[in-house]
Write a protein that holds these residues in place. Structure first.
Motif, PDB file in Angstrom:
ATOM      1  N   GLY A  58       1.015  -1.311   0.067  1.00  0.00           N
ATOM      2  CA  GLY A  58      -0.027  -0.048  -0.021  1.00  0.00           C
ATOM      3  C   GLY A  58       0.686   1.209   0.070  1.00  0.00           C
ATOM      4  O   GLY A  58       0.577   2.324  -0.593  1.00  0.00           O
ATOM      5  N   ARG A  59       1.898   1.285   0.944  1.00  0.00           N
ATOM      6  CA  ARG A  59       2.736   2.298   1.007  1.00  0.00           C
ATOM      7  C   ARG A  59       3.410   2.768  -0.664  1.00  0.00           C
ATOM      8  O   ARG A  59       3.709   3.820  -0.979  1.00  0.00           O
ATOM      9  CB  ARG A  59       3.778   2.207   2.030  1.00  0.00           C
ATOM     10  CG  ARG A  59       4.624   3.556   1.979  1.00  0.00           C
ATOM     11  CD  ARG A  59       3.611   4.784   2.782  1.00  0.00           C
ATOM     12  NE  ARG A  59       4.562   5.843   2.799  1.00  0.00           N
ATOM     13  CZ  ARG A  59       4.057   7.072   2.685  1.00  0.00           C
ATOM     14  NH1 ARG A  59       2.998   7.496   1.965  1.00  0.00           N
ATOM     15  NH2 ARG A  59       5.120   8.103   2.974  1.00  0.00           N
ATOM     16  N   ARG A  61       2.356   1.789  -3.499  1.00  0.00           N
ATOM     17  CA  ARG A  61       1.447   2.222  -4.345  1.00  0.00           C
ATOM     18  C   ARG A  61       1.086   3.623  -4.177  1.00  0.00           C
ATOM     19  O   ARG A  61       1.107   4.432  -5.297  1.00  0.00           O
ATOM     20  CB  ARG A  61       0.129   1.414  -4.200  1.00  0.00           C
ATOM     21  CG  ARG A  61      -0.894   1.950  -5.365  1.00  0.00           C
ATOM     22  CD  ARG A  61      -2.139   1.069  -5.332  1.00  0.00           C
ATOM     23  NE  ARG A  61      -2.882   1.619  -6.437  1.00  0.00           N
ATOM     24  CZ  ARG A  61      -3.724   0.843  -7.275  1.00  0.00           C
ATOM     25  NH1 ARG A  61      -3.765  -0.309  -6.982  1.00  0.00           N
ATOM     26  NH2 ARG A  61      -4.493   1.592  -8.091  1.00  0.00           N
ATOM     27  N   SER A  62       1.051   4.142  -3.099  1.00  0.00           N
ATOM     28  CA  SER A  62       0.465   5.305  -2.796  1.00  0.00           C
ATOM     29  C   SER A  62       1.695   6.507  -3.155  1.00  0.00           C
ATOM     30  O   SER A  62       1.407   7.589  -3.837  1.00  0.00           O
ATOM     31  CB  SER A  62       0.156   5.675  -1.387  1.00  0.00           C
ATOM     32  OG  SER A  62       1.361   5.642  -0.552  1.00  0.00           O
ATOM     33  N   GLU A  65       1.914   6.408  -7.171  1.00  0.00           N
ATOM     34  CA  GLU A  65       0.732   7.173  -7.671  1.00  0.00           C
ATOM     35  C   GLU A  65       0.757   8.775  -7.861  1.00  0.00           C
ATOM     36  O   GLU A  65       0.671   9.195  -8.787  1.00  0.00           O
ATOM     37  CB  GLU A  65      -0.636   6.917  -6.535  1.00  0.00           C
ATOM     38  CG  GLU A  65      -1.481   5.691  -7.110  1.00  0.00           C
ATOM     39  CD  GLU A  65      -2.761   5.494  -6.189  1.00  0.00           C
ATOM     40  OE1 GLU A  65      -2.827   6.609  -5.512  1.00  0.00           O
ATOM     41  OE2 GLU A  65      -3.291   4.660  -6.316  1.00  0.00           O
ATOM     42  N   ILE A  66       1.571   9.120  -6.617  1.00  0.00           N
ATOM     43  CA  ILE A  66       2.038  10.783  -6.723  1.00  0.00           C
ATOM     44  C   ILE A  66       3.062  10.802  -7.778  1.00  0.00           C
ATOM     45  O   ILE A  66       2.950  11.819  -8.517  1.00  0.00           O
ATOM     46  CB  ILE A  66       2.425  11.069  -5.210  1.00  0.00           C
ATOM     47  CG1 ILE A  66       1.374  10.925  -4.244  1.00  0.00           C
ATOM     48  CG2 ILE A  66       3.027  12.436  -5.344  1.00  0.00           C
ATOM     49  CD1 ILE A  66       1.983  10.979  -2.923  1.00  0.00           C
ATOM     50  N   PHE A  78      -6.499  11.575  -9.637  1.00  0.00           N
ATOM     51  CA  PHE A  78      -6.980  10.627  -8.555  1.00  0.00           C
ATOM     52  C   PHE A  78      -8.497  10.732  -8.266  1.00  0.00           C
ATOM     53  O   PHE A  78      -9.055  11.858  -8.205  1.00  0.00           O
ATOM     54  CB  PHE A  78      -6.354  11.559  -7.231  1.00  0.00           C
ATOM     55  CG  PHE A  78      -5.126  11.720  -7.168  1.00  0.00           C
ATOM     56  CD1 PHE A  78      -4.373  10.207  -6.491  1.00  0.00           C
ATOM     57  CD2 PHE A  78      -4.039  12.511  -7.515  1.00  0.00           C
ATOM     58  CE1 PHE A  78      -2.995  10.093  -6.304  1.00  0.00           C
ATOM     59  CE2 PHE A  78      -2.875  12.421  -7.361  1.00  0.00           C
ATOM     60  CZ  PHE A  78      -2.162  11.259  -6.661  1.00  0.00           C
ATOM     61  N   VAL A  89     -10.533  11.390   0.768  1.00  0.00           N
ATOM     62  CA  VAL A  89      -9.055  10.829   0.519  1.00  0.00           C
ATOM     63  C   VAL A  89      -9.349  10.258  -0.829  1.00  0.00           C
ATOM     64  O   VAL A  89     -10.024   9.426  -1.319  1.00  0.00           O
ATOM     65  CB  VAL A  89      -8.825   9.787   1.659  1.00  0.00           C
ATOM     66  CG1 VAL A  89      -7.471   8.836   0.964  1.00  0.00           C
ATOM     67  CG2 VAL A  89      -8.691  10.055   3.100  1.00  0.00           C
ATOM     68  N   ILE A  91      -7.597   8.418  -4.452  1.00  0.00           N
ATOM     69  CA  ILE A  91      -6.720   7.553  -4.930  1.00  0.00           C
ATOM     70  C   ILE A  91      -7.081   7.546  -6.256  1.00  0.00           C
ATOM     71  O   ILE A  91      -7.946   7.934  -6.904  1.00  0.00           O
ATOM     72  CB  ILE A  91      -6.600   6.315  -4.019  1.00  0.00           C
ATOM     73  CG1 ILE A  91      -7.946   5.405  -4.400  1.00  0.00           C
ATOM     74  CG2 ILE A  91      -6.658   6.289  -2.751  1.00  0.00           C
ATOM     75  CD1 ILE A  91      -8.093   4.039  -4.076  1.00  0.00           C
TER      76      ILE A  91
END
Length: 282
Positions: A58-59, A61-62, A65-66, A78, A89, A91
């Motif tokens: 998850g980390r 990916r986040s 994504e940025i 997003f 929030v 995504i």
């Protein structure tokens, strides 16, 4: 019905080292009087702390994504709100298979859209302590760090105690990548290394802005297990990437073309027909 193919699996193994204290909490609804407000997550059998694969994935990916949103400069990147009315929030998730298969984020980490799903090409195992660190007494693996929060209006203080894995602790990681497209695997692996590199200059777990969670990856081995391996069990069919031991993600990115040349040659020269890939419907 979408047809997926599988040409083999790339297995990446190594160590994740906590450079500073690491807090991945197990959660607690009510703190005991005099106890720890936020304990670390532990293996229920051994009581050793560990890092869930979902937390690492998850980390990664986040952060990725940025990174992709910055490159695309798309204000609508997003596109999905998973928060609440008071705390939105947002995504990125591709809505359908056709978009996900060409999206560097969704084809690597997966997408669950309204119209269809795209299964992740990555499997990230739970990270457990290395053999050396499992030899240490349990009380030496974590520390309880007191922290004081101050209300800026009333100046009232609140003392809390957080448990975290001590700096220096090492965990073993295993990441499996499914080679589903011959024209995408190199970009996918590079993107994975980029996400891991971004994490090294960010943080894993909680309280990262207060100094927690700085981590560092060191690779031990990378190999391609082609379909022949799963058909025969013959270890000689496995392609090992040479000279990766103790290398960092940044070094692997710099030396990618050289290090992965044998895998590239195999996938380009020997996998010549769609019949050589296992196919399945999604």
């Amino acid at each position: 019905m979408k047809i997926r193919k599988l040409y083999g699996k790339i297995i990446l193994r190594g160590k994740l080292k906590a450079i500073t204290g690491l807090k991945i909490g197990a959660g607690r609804n009510v703190a005991e009087i005099g106890g720890v407000d936020s304990p670390v997550i532990r293996d229920p059998v051994t009581q050793y702390p560990y890092i869930p694969g979902s937390s690492l994935k998850g980390r990664l990916r986040s952060l990725f994504e940025i990174y992709i949103a910055t490159l695309k400069d798309d204000p609508n990147f997003f596109n999905k709100d998973i928060g609440t009315k008071d705390n939105p929030v947002r995504i990125h998730v591709c809505e359908d298979y056709e978009k996900a298969v060409v999206c560097p984020v969704c084809r690597l980490f997966g997408a669950s859209g309204d119209k269809s799903n795209f299964p992740s090409r990555l499997i990230i195992r739970d990270l457990h302590l290395t053999e050396e660190w499992r030899k240490k007494p349990l009380e030496e693996l974590t520390e309880v760090k007191p922290e004081i929060s101050i209300d800026r209006i009333t100046s009232k203080t609140n003392l809390r105690h957080f448990e975290r894995v001590v700096a220096g602790a090492e965990f073993e990681f295993e990441i499996i990548y499914n080679v589903e497209r011959l024209d995408q695997w190199q970009e996918d692996i590079k993107n994975l290394f980029t996400a891991m590199s971004l994490l090294e200059d960010s943080y894993l777990g909680g309280s990262g802005s207060r100094g927690y969670g700085k981590v560092q990856f060191a690779f031990e081995s990378i190999e391609l297990r082609p379909l022949k391996y799963y058909q025969t069990g013959d270890e000689e069919t496995v392609f090992l990437v040479k000279d990766v031991k103790e290398k960092s993600t940044k070094t692997l990115l710099k030396e990618f073309d050289t290090l992965f040349s044998d895998i590239k040659r195999y996938l380009e020269e020997e996998v010549k027909s769609p019949k050589e890939a296992v196919t399945g419907g999604v």
